[in-house]
Design an enzyme around this catalytic site. Sequence first.
Site, PDB file in Angstrom:
ATOM      1  N   ARG A  50       0.839  -1.190   0.000  1.00  0.00           N
ATOM      2  CA  ARG A  50       0.000   0.000   0.000  1.00  0.00           C
ATOM      3  C   ARG A  50       0.878   1.246   0.000  1.00  0.00           C
ATOM      4  O   ARG A  50       1.730   1.427   0.859  1.00  0.00           O
ATOM      5  CB  ARG A  50      -0.952   0.011   1.191  1.00  0.00           C
ATOM      6  CG  ARG A  50      -0.302   0.002   2.556  1.00  0.00           C
ATOM      7  CD  ARG A  50      -1.383   0.023   3.621  1.00  0.00           C
ATOM      8  NE  ARG A  50      -0.838   0.227   4.956  1.00  0.00           N
ATOM      9  CZ  ARG A  50      -1.585   0.230   6.055  1.00  0.00           C
ATOM     10  NH1 ARG A  50      -2.882   0.049   5.968  1.00  0.00           N
ATOM     11  NH2 ARG A  50      -1.028   0.431   7.237  1.00  0.00           N
ATOM     12  N   ASP A  52       1.324   5.353   0.294  1.00  0.00           N
ATOM     13  CA  ASP A  52       0.685   6.400   1.078  1.00  0.00           C
ATOM     14  C   ASP A  52       0.138   7.506   0.184  1.00  0.00           C
ATOM     15  O   ASP A  52       0.382   7.542  -1.024  1.00  0.00           O
ATOM     16  CB  ASP A  52       1.684   6.993   2.078  1.00  0.00           C
ATOM     17  CG  ASP A  52       2.054   6.014   3.183  1.00  0.00           C
ATOM     18  OD1 ASP A  52       1.234   5.123   3.485  1.00  0.00           O
ATOM     19  OD2 ASP A  52       3.168   6.136   3.736  1.00  0.00           O
ATOM     20  N   ARG A 197      11.021   6.838   2.815  1.00  0.00           N
ATOM     21  CA  ARG A 197      11.034   8.280   3.061  1.00  0.00           C
ATOM     22  C   ARG A 197      11.882   8.636   4.273  1.00  0.00           C
ATOM     23  O   ARG A 197      12.551   9.678   4.304  1.00  0.00           O
ATOM     24  CB  ARG A 197       9.597   8.788   3.224  1.00  0.00           C
ATOM     25  CG  ARG A 197       8.798   8.742   1.918  1.00  0.00           C
ATOM     26  CD  ARG A 197       7.310   8.850   2.164  1.00  0.00           C
ATOM     27  NE  ARG A 197       6.965  10.101   2.812  1.00  0.00           N
ATOM     28  CZ  ARG A 197       5.787  10.337   3.391  1.00  0.00           C
ATOM     29  NH1 ARG A 197       4.844   9.387   3.389  1.00  0.00           N
ATOM     30  NH2 ARG A 197       5.539  11.498   3.948  1.00  0.00           N
TER      31      ARG A 197
END
Length: 251
Positions: A50, A52, A197
């Site tokens: 998934r 974001d 990230r």
Amino acid sequence: MQRFFLDIAYSGTAYHGWQIQDNAVSVQQKLNEALQKILRRDIETIGAGRTDTGVHAKQLYVHFDATGTLIPDADRFLHSLNALLPSDIAVRRLLPVATEAHARFDATQRSYEYHIHFNKDPFLLHKSWQIREIPDVEKMNLAAHYLLGKQDFGCFSKSNTQVFTNICTVKRAEWLWQDGKLVFHITADRFLRNMVRAIVGTLLDIGLKQKTPESILDVIQSKSRSQAGTSVPAHGLYLTEVIYPYITISS
């Protein structure tokens, strides 16, 4: 019933991530709706992972089950599905697979890129992160080398995630200059939530704040999210490839 894999790509700018949300539009929602219109039955898709809000995917595999006779022609099916999907979501391949095949659990490798640019460019809006100062790329690549191999990456994981382990095996981690942009490439067998990230933010701290490349070892060994760098904005991140042992890599 036949199980199918779909190879999809999307710009994540308009969506609150891949996964269906109660009060927000997601990529999975749009894909499910389009499939239901074509197949005239409820369809539940399962994705390889998934992404974001705001994150893009150059390749994401999903699986769904349908009666094989409802999809007699793959090319016509893909054409119809693409016609129903928004312009920022595309399906590229339809692959019949074994009934037990699973888009998430069977993936053996995933790759991401993070894009950074330094001059204002309207064509990179929401597609790359603009920063002012050029970091020390050599130092960041020296630090990235310490990410390779099998180890605990809990320091880069979003807090309170429900995973059975923080152990990942990173196979590639490097910064490259590409068409005037700085792009971070990372490949691993699996990724934790927000991991890429946070890694990019930590490496930029080394490249911009005069930290030593070896300082990333202390961050990893701490297993504490508070010791790692700030997570960089989502819009520079791309899921670029997902590998399965039974799917030939598309050209």
